[in-house]
Design an enzyme around this catalytic site. Sequence first.
Site, PDB file in Angstrom:
ATOM      1  N   SER A   1      44.300  49.350  36.553  1.00 47.11           N
ATOM      2  CA  SER A   1      42.989  48.870  36.124  1.00 47.11           C
ATOM      3  C   SER A   1      41.979  50.002  36.061  1.00 47.11           C
ATOM      4  O   SER A   1      42.036  50.944  36.854  1.00 47.11           O
ATOM      5  CB  SER A   1      42.483  47.808  37.110  1.00 47.11           C
ATOM      6  OG  SER A   1      41.123  47.498  36.883  1.00 47.11           O
TER       7      SER A   1
ATOM      8  N   TYR B   1      39.913  44.662  45.001  1.00 45.72           N
ATOM      9  CA  TYR B   1      40.796  44.613  43.832  1.00 45.72           C
ATOM     10  C   TYR B   1      41.147  46.029  43.378  1.00 45.72           C
ATOM     11  O   TYR B   1      42.323  46.354  43.156  1.00 45.72           O
ATOM     12  CB  TYR B   1      40.114  43.838  42.704  1.00 45.72           C
ATOM     13  CG  TYR B   1      40.857  43.922  41.390  1.00 45.72           C
ATOM     14  CD1 TYR B   1      42.089  43.312  41.217  1.00 45.72           C
ATOM     15  CD2 TYR B   1      40.313  44.626  40.303  1.00 45.72           C
ATOM     16  CE1 TYR B   1      42.774  43.393  40.017  1.00 45.72           C
ATOM     17  CE2 TYR B   1      40.987  44.709  39.106  1.00 45.72           C
ATOM     18  CZ  TYR B   1      42.218  44.094  38.961  1.00 45.72           C
ATOM     19  OH  TYR B   1      42.900  44.193  37.770  1.00 45.72           O
TER      20      TYR B   1
END
Length: 320
Positions: A127, A154
């Site tokens: 990501s 995250y």
Amino acid sequence: MTVLVTGAAGFIGMHVAERLVRAGRTVVGVDNLSAYYDPALKQERLTRLSALEGFRFVQADIADHAAMHALVAEADVERVVHLAAQAGVRYSLDAPFAYSHSNMTGHLSILEACRHNGVRHLVYASSSSVYGDRPMGGQGFRETEQVNRPVSLYAATKRSCELMSESYSTLYGLPQSGLRFFTVYGPLGRPDMAYYKFAEAMTRGEPIEVYGEGRMARDFTFIDDIVDGVVGVLDQPPAAGGHEIYNIGDSQPVALLDMIETLETALGLKADKVLRPMQPGDVTATYADISKLKALIGYQPKVPLAEGLGRFADWWRSRR
């Protein structure tokens, strides 16, 4: 060639699996159909995939190592596209253990299944969040930058996955490619994404909450362009069991308020905007330098934001 696609009922996973099947690959799709967002949307994606000859679905938790090992062995999987994960920055504030389970234990489970079954290439989702909240400047974020200051759990789990993959490449010669996805949008997208939530609120005539007081910018990338990159990388494993990381984005960051204006045009609706401060875990801007991926596969996004949101709006209206 049999390809395992994890997260096959997810947004990117469904589109990748569909592209691979249409290209003549046999695809085994895995998903646990979690209730993080409406499972009906996941079922809608699976219905579309199940109509394709060459696709088989298995409902399973990727963190179940025994199940993953058995599946990769039984299906004689040659390559893996690992997209399953617990997504979302803000949700990690409420459910941190969901992230350690799906993202870290799940990634380790896939690594083990791959290395014990002779998988020839593992392509996995990382990501852009690993870059943290850094100034955008005049150039995109580069894979060579230090990424050791995550601003969300995250992001920390995604960086941990990259490090685990690096160790498995070094220890076992498992060829791997990590893809740092920038903001992905399009038809059948995730309901927790801003453009989707805005469309829902605007359709109901409700105000939209614009975080960062509208000063944020994102590298919005249409789903078809993302799939081009994923499928292209799948056929280009690093040499000698290496591990490479690539940015995959549009390389054209757009201010959030400009995105909203484009969405208004696509939907034919006006947004009543309520400006809110930055939320914990959010970053100010994302901006992909895609030169490395371009050098590998000639990657070049083709769909501008107005066209992409127009396609999303067409799909959105078709469901109303």
